[in-house]
Motif scaffolding. Structure first.
Motif, mmCIF file in Angstrom:
data_model
loop_
_atom_site.group_PDB
_atom_site.id
_atom_site.type_symbol
_atom_site.label_atom_id
_atom_site.label_comp_id
_atom_site.label_asym_id
_atom_site.label_seq_id
_atom_site.Cartn_x
_atom_site.Cartn_y
_atom_site.Cartn_z
ATOM 1 N N VAL A 1 0.845 -1.188 0.000
ATOM 2 C CA VAL A 1 0.000 0.000 0.000
ATOM 3 C C VAL A 1 0.888 1.248 0.000
ATOM 4 N N VAL B 1 -6.953 -4.104 -9.124
ATOM 5 C CA VAL B 1 -6.919 -2.773 -8.539
ATOM 6 C C VAL B 1 -7.569 -1.829 -9.536
ATOM 7 N N ASP C 1 -9.065 4.006 -9.460
ATOM 8 C CA ASP C 1 -9.041 4.888 -8.291
ATOM 9 C C ASP C 1 -8.398 4.236 -7.069
ATOM 10 N N GLY C 2 -7.768 3.054 -7.255
ATOM 11 C CA GLY C 2 -6.980 2.433 -6.193
ATOM 12 C C GLY C 2 -7.709 1.440 -5.322
ATOM 13 N N ARG C 3 -8.970 1.138 -5.610
ATOM 14 C CA ARG C 3 -9.699 0.156 -4.793
ATOM 15 C C ARG C 3 -9.311 -1.265 -5.215
#
Length: 181
Positions: free
Chosen positions: A109, A159, A162-164
């Motif tokens: 992350v 992924v 938007d990074g989710r």
């Protein structure tokens, strides 16, 4: 101060240990036993050499053994092959690289993925909570994978822009590859 990142592939060892199919304990195996079993199978090419084949479009994988406690696969790799990020649901596993070099990618992350190169002659193991992606650095790479309990389903990850992070459940018999959201 240097930060040491603890990922399973960085603890890879030489192909050591001896646990053969006829000596399995009749229960699910732990990570040390999985490393020993994958090492034993990897060091016995008479069991798997006749399955060797390489394909840039579809990774070649063959089930070598499956019972109620363990699942063993042979995988043949080219640099175009990519499992995408995945987990093994409730199963622990071990990867023995027979020939060539695999690259284990670990999600991180807020930073780039963590890459670890695992050369032929090495094995590593992981628990059921491990998420990784495997690719190949050298054409013609070969690996033996052992899982316990046997695989039934896996989680495939994507992924979003938007990074989710999204998990998709897939069958153990499906070819793993990167997925798009």
């Amino acid at each position: 101060m240097t930060t040491v990142i603890d990922v399973p592939a960085r603890a890879a060892t030489g192909l050591t240990g001896c646990l053969d199919l006829d000596a399995l304990p009749g229960r699910d195996l732990d990570q040390d036993e999985l490393r020993a079993l994958a090492s034993t199978i990897a060091r016995d090419p008479a069991r798997w050499r006749h399955h060797l084949a390489f394909d840039d479009d579809n990774r070649v994988y063959v089930s070598l053994h499956r019972d109620s406690h363990v699942d063993i696969w042979l995988l043949c790799w080219t640099p175009e092959n990519d499992t995408g990020f995945h987990d093994h649901d409730v199963s622990s596993g071990a990867v023995a690289v027979v020939d060539g070099t695999l690259v284990e990618h670990n999600l991180a992350v807020g930073t780039e993925t963590i890459e670890t190169f695992v050369d032929g002659g090495h094995v590593f193991s992981f628990g059921p909570d491990h998420i990784h992606r495997l690719t190949c650095a050298v054409s013609g790479s070969v690996s033996v994978h052992a899982y316990s309990p046997p695989l039934w389903r896996m989680g495939q990850y994507a992924v979003t822009a938007d990074g989710r992070l999204h998990r998709h459940s897939v069958s153990y018999a499906d070819e793993l590859r990167p997925i798009e959201t």
